[in-house]
Design a protein around this motif. Structure first.
Motif, PDB file in Angstrom:
ATOM      1  N   LYS A   1       0.829  -1.205   0.000  1.00 42.73           N
ATOM      2  CA  LYS A   1       0.000   0.000   0.000  1.00 42.73           C
ATOM      3  C   LYS A   1       0.863   1.255   0.000  1.00 42.73           C
ATOM      4  O   LYS A   1       0.563   2.229  -0.694  1.00 42.73           O
ATOM      5  CB  LYS A   1      -0.940  -0.023   1.207  1.00 42.73           C
ATOM      6  N   PHE A   2       1.944   1.219   0.792  1.00 42.44           N
ATOM      7  CA  PHE A   2       2.852   2.362   0.830  1.00 42.44           C
ATOM      8  C   PHE A   2       3.474   2.596  -0.544  1.00 42.44           C
ATOM      9  O   PHE A   2       3.491   3.720  -1.056  1.00 42.44           O
ATOM     10  CB  PHE A   2       3.953   2.124   1.865  1.00 42.44           C
ATOM     11  N   ALA A   3       4.005   1.529  -1.148  1.00 41.29           N
ATOM     12  CA  ALA A   3       4.695   1.654  -2.432  1.00 41.29           C
ATOM     13  C   ALA A   3       3.755   2.148  -3.527  1.00 41.29           C
ATOM     14  O   ALA A   3       4.126   3.004  -4.348  1.00 41.29           O
ATOM     15  CB  ALA A   3       5.306   0.310  -2.828  1.00 41.29           C
TER      16      ALA A   3
ATOM     17  N   LYS B   1       2.383  14.230  -9.145  1.00 39.91           N
ATOM     18  CA  LYS B   1       3.032  15.491  -8.778  1.00 39.91           C
ATOM     19  C   LYS B   1       4.284  15.797  -9.600  1.00 39.91           C
ATOM     20  O   LYS B   1       4.605  16.961  -9.861  1.00 39.91           O
ATOM     21  CB  LYS B   1       3.384  15.481  -7.286  1.00 39.91           C
ATOM     22  N   TYR B   2       5.003  14.749 -10.008  1.00 37.16           N
ATOM     23  CA  TYR B   2       6.291  14.985 -10.663  1.00 37.16           C
ATOM     24  C   TYR B   2       6.418  14.319 -12.030  1.00 37.16           C
ATOM     25  O   TYR B   2       7.472  14.411 -12.662  1.00 37.16           O
ATOM     26  CB  TYR B   2       7.432  14.515  -9.754  1.00 37.16           C
ATOM     27  N   GLY B   3       5.377  13.642 -12.477  1.00 37.36           N
ATOM     28  CA  GLY B   3       5.369  13.114 -13.830  1.00 37.36           C
ATOM     29  C   GLY B   3       6.121  11.818 -14.060  1.00 37.36           C
ATOM     30  O   GLY B   3       6.364  11.435 -15.207  1.00 37.36           O
TER      31      GLY B   3
ATOM     32  N   ALA C   1       3.979   5.686  -5.501  1.00 40.07           N
ATOM     33  CA  ALA C   1       4.076   5.734  -6.962  1.00 40.07           C
ATOM     34  C   ALA C   1       2.998   6.629  -7.561  1.00 40.07           C
ATOM     35  O   ALA C   1       3.262   7.427  -8.472  1.00 40.07           O
ATOM     36  CB  ALA C   1       3.966   4.318  -7.532  1.00 40.07           C
ATOM     37  N   LYS C   2       1.796   6.508  -7.044  1.00 42.56           N
ATOM     38  CA  LYS C   2       0.694   7.314  -7.572  1.00 42.56           C
ATOM     39  C   LYS C   2       0.939   8.798  -7.353  1.00 42.56           C
ATOM     40  O   LYS C   2       0.732   9.627  -8.258  1.00 42.56           O
ATOM     41  CB  LYS C   2      -0.619   6.883  -6.906  1.00 42.56           C
ATOM     42  N   GLU C   3       1.409   9.147  -6.160  1.00 38.64           N
ATOM     43  CA  GLU C   3       1.659  10.558  -5.851  1.00 38.64           C
ATOM     44  C   GLU C   3       2.840  11.105  -6.658  1.00 38.64           C
ATOM     45  O   GLU C   3       2.802  12.235  -7.147  1.00 38.64           O
ATOM     46  CB  GLU C   3       1.922  10.723  -4.353  1.00 38.64           C
TER      47      GLU C   3
ATOM     48  N   PHE D   1       2.813  12.423   4.682  1.00 43.87           N
ATOM     49  CA  PHE D   1       3.168  11.693   3.465  1.00 43.87           C
ATOM     50  C   PHE D   1       3.713  12.648   2.404  1.00 43.87           C
ATOM     51  O   PHE D   1       4.512  12.250   1.554  1.00 43.87           O
ATOM     52  CB  PHE D   1       1.949  10.936   2.927  1.00 43.87           C
ATOM     53  N   GLU D   2       3.310  13.894   2.469  1.00 40.95           N
ATOM     54  CA  GLU D   2       3.826  14.903   1.542  1.00 40.95           C
ATOM     55  C   GLU D   2       5.340  15.026   1.683  1.00 40.95           C
ATOM     56  O   GLU D   2       6.063  15.169   0.690  1.00 40.95           O
ATOM     57  CB  GLU D   2       3.153  16.250   1.815  1.00 40.95           C
ATOM     58  N   ARG D   3       5.826  14.968   2.915  1.00 42.81           N
ATOM     59  CA  ARG D   3       7.277  15.012   3.139  1.00 42.81           C
ATOM     60  C   ARG D   3       7.957  13.796   2.513  1.00 42.81           C
ATOM     61  O   ARG D   3       9.025  13.912   1.888  1.00 42.81           O
ATOM     62  CB  ARG D   3       7.572  15.058   4.644  1.00 42.81           C
ATOM     63  N   VAL D   4       7.344  12.620   2.665  1.00 44.76           N
ATOM     64  CA  VAL D   4       7.907  11.392   2.093  1.00 44.76           C
ATOM     65  C   VAL D   4       8.030  11.515   0.577  1.00 44.76           C
ATOM     66  O   VAL D   4       9.057  11.158  -0.015  1.00 44.76           O
ATOM     67  CB  VAL D   4       7.028  10.174   2.452  1.00 44.76           C
ATOM     68  N   ILE D   5       6.991  12.036  -0.053  1.00 40.83           N
ATOM     69  CA  ILE D   5       6.987  12.200  -1.512  1.00 40.83           C
ATOM     70  C   ILE D   5       8.138  13.102  -1.949  1.00 40.83           C
ATOM     71  O   ILE D   5       8.873  12.789  -2.897  1.00 40.83           O
ATOM     72  CB  ILE D   5       5.637  12.788  -1.980  1.00 40.83           C
TER      73      ILE D   5
END
Length: 463
Positions: free
Chosen positions: A17-19, A29-31, A23-25, A447-451
């Motif tokens: 779920k984390f992975a 956000k970054y293409g 990946a989706k984010e 999670f934004e920080r993780v991304i």
């Protein structure tokens, strides 16, 4: 647009779920674009050894174990890739990771193990050696492997280790745990039949690390355990990107929050009229995740307090554990089970709604007595909602929750201490609430920080 080959366990656990969420984010956000492959130890119930996913976690296609060449050809055709990111060491089985890299060319590889198979083994099959291992991880592990706890080591001492394990597991005090760890449908039905597991796991993790440029851990604790076991060959390429919860963003999304709010009002009607306070547990129904300790402690609490209940959310593939939870829940009363096993599982929004309802009513306490946990995502999410949290004072939960004032720490493996803290906190729920601590979680564990951190890491490796 950078293209990433992403490998996940494919067993629908937290690491998957984390992975997938990451990946989706990253894609939105970054293409980045992703080719997502699932690989576990053996075939799943559809016979697939490899599975192809989309970013939403849907299985698109699968390959059987005798279709490895077809699988590798697909991987090659789907390139070119800029980077490989694996969230499991299992991709190193049978030389698969090396075979993939040979097909697509040498690319930067990130390995995010989400814990350690070796460490977890000492809280499962090798429980007799647990205390010794946590005092001296490398020495204990190396000694056991040298004495035969490895594939092919039976005649070199493995049979003696098997006997030690068998004698321990068959002691009267351990029969309940033995029942939990007996796998009916497995070639290795009993824990002692896995006397070779330590060497197998160590070799697997070493191979995954050797093929990787960076090893990312979700907490300083598990990073330290890897350092203790693998030394400089790990230390030189490791870094920590602490996990993060998506509740911080989910509750700020108007559409999602509206659903959560509606769900919360629904559960308020159910639990608000129960005249009880409720303990909550979310996670895999496995002894090392704390489910047995929780039920034993709840039994003590229930003998002293009739106005409490227990909500258990999760599931298991082990029929014996399922029967144990059902049997004990029936005897103890006021135990509510939410699980795919009963077709009443809760998605993220419904789960958040339930936690929010219990928090606003002031009748919920989250309990997380895991024996081994590299981070502690579920209790952190509960803390963000505002619920009081109780956790064993070890591993990831100690680092992430207890030391940040987000949980009440309990002496590890002490059922009496756990039950005492459960009574203490449930009698003073509002005093232990985490409502005023949300800023800590938003600052350090969003999670934004993780991304952002993974985007920086990807960017630094992609040329």
């Amino acid at each position: 647009m950078a293209r990433i080959l992403l490998v996940i366990p494919g067993i629908n656990r937290g690491s998957d779920k984390f992975a997938l969420r990451l990946a989706k984010e990253l894609s939105e956000k970054y293409g980045y674009s992703f080719v997502i492959i699932g690989r576990w130890f053996s075939n799943d119930n559809k016979g697939y050894l490899y599975k192809l996913y989309d970013v939403n976690g849907n299985v698109i296609y699968g390959w059987y174990s005798d279709e490895k060449e077809d699988f590798l050809e697909f991987i090659e055709r789907s390139g070119p890739y800029d980077l490989v990111h694996t969230h499991t060491a299992t991709v190193a089985l049978d030389g698969d990771l090396d075979a993939i890299l040979n097909r697509i060319g040498k690319k930067p590889v990130i390995f995010t193990p989400h814990g350690s198979f070796v460490v977890r083994a000492f809280d499962r099959e090798f429980l007799p050696f647990r205390e010794e291992f946590y005092k001296n991880p490398k020495e204990t592990l190396d000694t056991l492997i040298r004495k035969g706890a490895r594939p092919g080591g039976y005649e070199e001492g493995g049979k003696n280790i098997e006997k030690i394990l068998k004698d321990w597991w068959n002691k009267e005090d351990n029969r309940e745990l033995l029942d939990a760890y007996t796998l009916e449908d497995s070639e290795f039905k009993y824990p002692w039949q896995k006397w070779w597991l330590l060497g197998f796991f160590k070799d697997l993790e070493e191979r995954a690390m050797e093929s990787s440029d960076i090893v990312v851990h979700v907490s300083n604790w598990i990073n330290g355990m890897f350092n203790s076991i693998y030394g400089d060959k790990h230390r030189k390429k490791s870094l920590v990107i602490r996990d993060g919860i998506h509740y911080t963003e989910m509750l700020k999304d108007p559409k999602k929050y509206r659903i959560i709010r509606e769900v919360a009002e629904f559960y308020k009607k159910i639990y608000g009229n129960s005249n009880r306070k409720w303990y909550i547990f979310i996670g895999a129904w496995e002894p090392e995740k704390g489910i047995y300790d929780l039920i034993k402690a709840y039994k003590i609490v229930k003998s002293k307090r009739k106005d409490v209940g227990l909500i258990i959310i999760g599931g298991t593939n082990n029929k014996r554990i399922k029967k144990y939870i059902e049997r004990e829940g029936h005897k103890l009363k006021d135990v509510h089970l939410y699980s795919p096993l009963y077709k009443n599982s809760l998605n993220d929004l419904y789960l958040a709604g339930l936690l929010l309802a219990l928090n606003e009513l002031g009748i919920g306490v989250y309990v997380h007595p895991a024996w081994v946990e590299d981070f502690g995502l579920a209790p952190l999410e509960a803390a963000y909602i505002g619920l009081p949290v109780i956790a064993y004072n070890l591993g990831g939960p100690q680092e992430i929750l207890v030391k940040n004032g987000l949980a009440v720490g309990v002496k590890p493996h002490s059922i009496s201490d756990l039950s005492e803290r459960m009574i203490e906190v449930v009698d003073n729920v509002r005093a232990y609430m985490n409502d005023k601590n949300r800023h800590i979680i938003e600052r350090y564990f969003s999670f934004e920080r993780v991304i952002k951190e993974y985007h920086r890491l990807y960017s630094s490796l992609i040329k």
